[in-house]
Design an enzyme around this catalytic site. Structure first.
Site, PDB file in Angstrom:
ATOM      1  CB  SER A 155     -12.441  -3.981   8.523  1.00  0.00           C
ATOM      2  OG  SER A 155     -11.837  -4.344   7.295  1.00  0.00           O
ATOM      3  NE  ARG A 198      -3.654  -2.391   2.380  1.00  0.00           N
ATOM      4  CZ  ARG A 198      -4.585  -2.668   3.277  1.00  0.00           C
ATOM      5  NH1 ARG A 198      -4.846  -1.801   4.257  1.00  0.00           N
ATOM      6  NH2 ARG A 198      -5.271  -3.792   3.214  1.00  0.00           N
ATOM      7  NE  ARG A 244      -1.956   5.074   8.470  1.00  0.00           N
ATOM      8  CZ  ARG A 244      -3.195   4.600   8.372  1.00  0.00           C
ATOM      9  NH1 ARG A 244      -3.551   3.933   7.290  1.00  0.00           N
ATOM     10  NH2 ARG A 244      -4.067   4.782   9.339  1.00  0.00           N
ATOM     11  NE  ARG A 249      -2.703  -0.773  11.106  1.00  0.00           N
ATOM     12  CZ  ARG A 249      -3.597   0.042  10.582  1.00  0.00           C
ATOM     13  NH1 ARG A 249      -4.873  -0.067  10.925  1.00  0.00           N
ATOM     14  NH2 ARG A 249      -3.240   0.980   9.725  1.00  0.00           N
ATOM     15  CD  GLU A 290      -9.303  -0.573  10.327  1.00  0.00           C
ATOM     16  OE1 GLU A 290      -9.508  -1.394   9.407  1.00  0.00           O
ATOM     17  OE2 GLU A 290      -9.294   0.660  10.154  1.00  0.00           O
TER      18      GLU A 290
END
Length: 510
Positions: A422, A332, A347, A473, A419
């Site tokens: 999801s 990403r 990140r 994470r 986070e």
């Protein structure tokens, strides 16, 4: 033999190293023999235009600034027209830039032009029928001229119709999925807590964040990676490597017990697949790395290649649901990400992830959405994490999501929730673009002709995706929550069998 190089660029305007250990570990534990059974045939390939997404070459028309789309989504324009108010409110609630008025105007123009084309075709056919009979030479000549004029007019109108359909596709593909009625309306702050598990650990000593722990325990090297690859890259070292493998192997083994088929996926896919899944590889602030000079991208999630497996297919209803747990590396750009909240592993540009993906009947998708979020919650509870599950508000939903639950875990070193996963129900948004249908298992119906039977009409499947384990994470959570006063880090009990018996990561002797 020389190495082939790829030049990666983020295109503006418009997101196994461990495979052998993984395979050998699973074989040793016998997971494949206990949980992985061969499946019966799943599908037949569809070659009909009605069941497949039609591929259209990318071209630029001579009298239009709109490029022809590479692919066509099976968008229900009539439904959009008949439910204009609901679609308009949905676009507003999701802060989408979709232009509904333009879509409806183009659709009306297309319908009218289609009628005109069909009228000319009927006239041309009538002229052809008349010419089959006995005619005076003058009458035949008149019909020949009339047929010629009709043909020329028809060619022009058919070209206009193709251009109009292309423009309609181009504009309509930006319309987001509809939204579950229970989703809270508003921005991220409007998201509601669905569930809360555990409480923050209380420390009797000054705590460190994962960057300091990674440095002190010689687990993570950001500095060398920055020299080699740039910022937001990292090397894992020593026990951190074993911990990454343990997390992935444990996650895969647990999810496979729920009937999921394990996959590894390609990590380079065609740009059209990325778009069909609802991402914008060439949009503003794209999260996708595109490979310069090709139509290919690096994947940002295994959802993309897994979604493409059954593209342009008609599945058997008896084969549904199809449940996959896929491992991949993810890439990403993290465009626009900055500040302390994104430091360290939180990140990064490249990471490992295990992703769940489900294809099912429309009436079952909400049940599977609940199943996916329950699996995530069970995994994180087993690891002893304190977390909350959020029902994400409308403005925080990506274009494909009908509803999305996020899980945020407490990260004491960062002093906040972050986070970690999801779970999204995309209903038929992706399947209409990918061309994934199924044929209901209904009794065959006798057609109007004697001896002829009609197959039940195909329907679009629903697709769902959910994060089972995003390594960076999870490493943040484990290192920061399980740190000890002497600087060591305890390994959560479920992971120890996958760590070769290691229970504690201790500071290295210098």
């Amino acid at each position: 033999m020389g190495l082939h190089t790829l030049r990666l660029t983020t295109v503006p305007m418009a997101s196994r190293l461990f495979l052998k250990p993984f395979r050998s570990t699973l074989l040793t534990l016998g997971f494949f023999s206990r949980h992985f059974q061969p499946r019966k045939p799943l599908l037949v390939r569809s070659f009909s235009a009605s069941a497949a997404v039609q591929e259209i070459p990318t071209t630029q028309t001579s009298d239009s600034s709109v490029a022809r789309p590479q692919w066509k989504a099976a968008i229900d324009f009539k439904w959009i027209r008949d439910n204009k108010e609901a679609v308009e409110i949905n676009i507003k609630n999701r802060n989408s830039n979709a232009n509904l008025e333009a879509v409806l105007e183009l659709y009306e123009n297309m319908v009218n032009l289609q009628k005109e084309v069909e009228g000319l075709r009927e006239e041309r056919n009538n002229v052809a029928k008349k010419m089959k009979g006995k005619l005076e030479p003058s009458e035949r000549q008149r019909l020949v001229e009339e047929g010629k004029n009709l043909k020329e007019s028809l060619v022009t109108l058919e070209e206009d119709l193709v251009k109009l359909k292309d423009e309609l596709q181009h504009v309509a593909q930006s319309i987001p999925n509809m939204t579950h009625p229970d989703v809270p309306v508003g921005g991220e702050d409007s998201s509601t807590i669905r569930k809360k598990v555990g409480s923050p650990r209380e420390f009797s000593f000054p705590i460190k964040d994962h960057l300091q722990l990674g440095k002190d325990l010689d687990l993570i090297d950001f500095d060398s990676a920055a020299e080699v690859s740039g910022s937001k890259f990292f090397y894992m070292k020593n026990e951190a490597v074993l911990l990454e493998m343990a997390l992935l192997n444990w996650t895969l083994s647990e999810v496979m017990k729920k009937g999921f088929t394990p996959l590894t996926t390609p990590e380079i896919v065609r740009s059209s697949i990325v778009e069909k899944c609802g991402f914008q590889p060439r949009g503003d602030n794209t999260q996708v790395y595109s490979i310069d000079g090709t139509d290919q991208c690096l994947i940002g999630t295994a959802e993309i290649p897994v979604g493409g497996i059954h593209m342009d297919s008609i599945l058997l209803e008896s084969a549904l649901p199809l449940k996959y747990i896929a491992f991949s590396h993810c890439f990403r750009t993290e465009a626009g990400a900055a500040g302390a909240a994104t430091k360290g592993l939180y990140r990064v540009h490249q990471f490992s992830k295990a992703e769940m993906f489900v294809l099912c009947r429309p009436e079952d998708s909400e049940t599977f959405h609940d199943e996916l979020i329950q699996i995530e919650e069970d995994l994180f509870t087993a690891l002893g994490l304190h977390f909350k599950t959020l029902d994400m508000a409308t403005a925080d939903l990506g274009a494909p999501a009908y509803r999305k639950f996020d899980i945020e875990a407490w990260m004491p070193g960062l002093g906040r929730y972050g986070e970690i996963s999801s779970a999204s129900n995309c209903t038929d948004y992706q399947s209409r673009r990918l061309g994934i249908r199924y044929r209901p298992s209904e009794p065959l119906q006798t057609g109007p002709k004697k001896g002829k039977t009609n197959l039940p009409a195909t329907k679009f499947v629903h697709t769902l995706n959910a994060t089972a384990c995003a390594i960076p994470r999870m490493m943040v959570c484990l290192l920061e929550n399980y740190q000890q006063e002497d600087g060591s880090v305890v390994i959560p009990e479920p992971l120890r069998p996958f760590m070769g018996g290691i229970e504690l990561i201790k500071p290295k002797l210098r």
